[in-house]
Design a protein around this motif. Structure first.
Motif, PDB file in Angstrom:
ATOM      1  N   CYS A   1       0.840  -1.294  -0.035  1.00 25.56           N
ATOM      2  CA  CYS A   1       0.033  -0.060   0.084  1.00 25.56           C
ATOM      3  C   CYS A   1       0.828   1.301  -0.034  1.00 25.56           C
ATOM      4  O   CYS A   1       1.757   1.469   0.707  1.00 25.56           O
ATOM      5  N   LYS A   2       0.464   2.032  -1.100  1.00 29.99           N
ATOM      6  CA  LYS A   2       1.259   3.384  -0.871  1.00 29.99           C
ATOM      7  C   LYS A   2       0.339   4.697  -0.339  1.00 29.99           C
ATOM      8  O   LYS A   2       0.927   5.840  -0.347  1.00 29.99           O
TER       9      LYS A   2
ATOM     10  N   LEU B   1      -7.023   5.772   7.069  1.00 27.55           N
ATOM     11  CA  LEU B   1      -5.271   5.905   7.007  1.00 27.55           C
ATOM     12  C   LEU B   1      -4.596   5.538   8.178  1.00 27.55           C
ATOM     13  O   LEU B   1      -4.829   6.425   9.173  1.00 27.55           O
ATOM     14  N   ALA B   2      -3.844   4.808   8.264  1.00 35.56           N
ATOM     15  CA  ALA B   2      -3.134   4.297   9.719  1.00 35.56           C
ATOM     16  C   ALA B   2      -2.049   5.520   9.967  1.00 35.56           C
ATOM     17  O   ALA B   2      -1.577   6.368   9.233  1.00 35.56           O
ATOM     18  N   ASN B   3      -1.722   5.481  11.362  1.00 36.40           N
ATOM     19  CA  ASN B   3      -0.782   6.537  11.716  1.00 36.40           C
ATOM     20  C   ASN B   3       0.568   5.831  11.586  1.00 36.40           C
ATOM     21  O   ASN B   3       1.580   6.532  12.392  1.00 36.40           O
TER      22      ASN B   3
ATOM     23  N   TYR C   1       5.637   4.515   3.343  1.00 34.59           N
ATOM     24  CA  TYR C   1       4.195   4.998   3.170  1.00 34.59           C
ATOM     25  C   TYR C   1       3.419   4.778   4.331  1.00 34.59           C
ATOM     26  O   TYR C   1       3.398   3.754   4.808  1.00 34.59           O
ATOM     27  N   PRO C   2       2.460   5.759   4.507  1.00 35.22           N
ATOM     28  CA  PRO C   2       1.385   5.389   5.365  1.00 35.22           C
ATOM     29  C   PRO C   2       0.571   4.506   4.611  1.00 35.22           C
ATOM     30  O   PRO C   2       0.329   4.706   3.505  1.00 35.22           O
TER      31      PRO C   2
END
Length: 76
Positions: A15-16, A32-34, A41-42
């Motif tokens: 995942c980008k 979106l993860a922290n 990339y997050p």
């Protein structure tokens, strides 16, 4: 009538963090993860998995095919 529940699996290493799936999810399941992946990339992750209906909108819009959606029929 049987309900369909879904389960979202994200390949976080691929995942980008474009977040197209976040916008595409009608149930608000993906966020979106922290954190960042091995490439810096997050990445996205399922947050409210009990709300997933298995619609596959997230997987369809993912440009890198990082998302797999599984569906299960639930009686009820």
């Amino acid at each position: 009538m049987a309900k369909v529940k879904g389960a979202v699996v994200v390949d976080t290493d691929r995942c980008k963090g474009c977040a197209l799936c976040v916008s595409a999810c009608p149930q608000g399941v993906i966020v979106l993860a922290n954190r960042v992946n091995v490439h810096g990339y997050p990445y996205v992750e399922p947050a409210q998995i009990d709300k997933c209906t298995g619609c596959t909108s997230c997987a369809i819009v993912c440009p890198d095919a990082c998302i797999t959606v599984y569906r299960k029929k639930m009686e009820g």
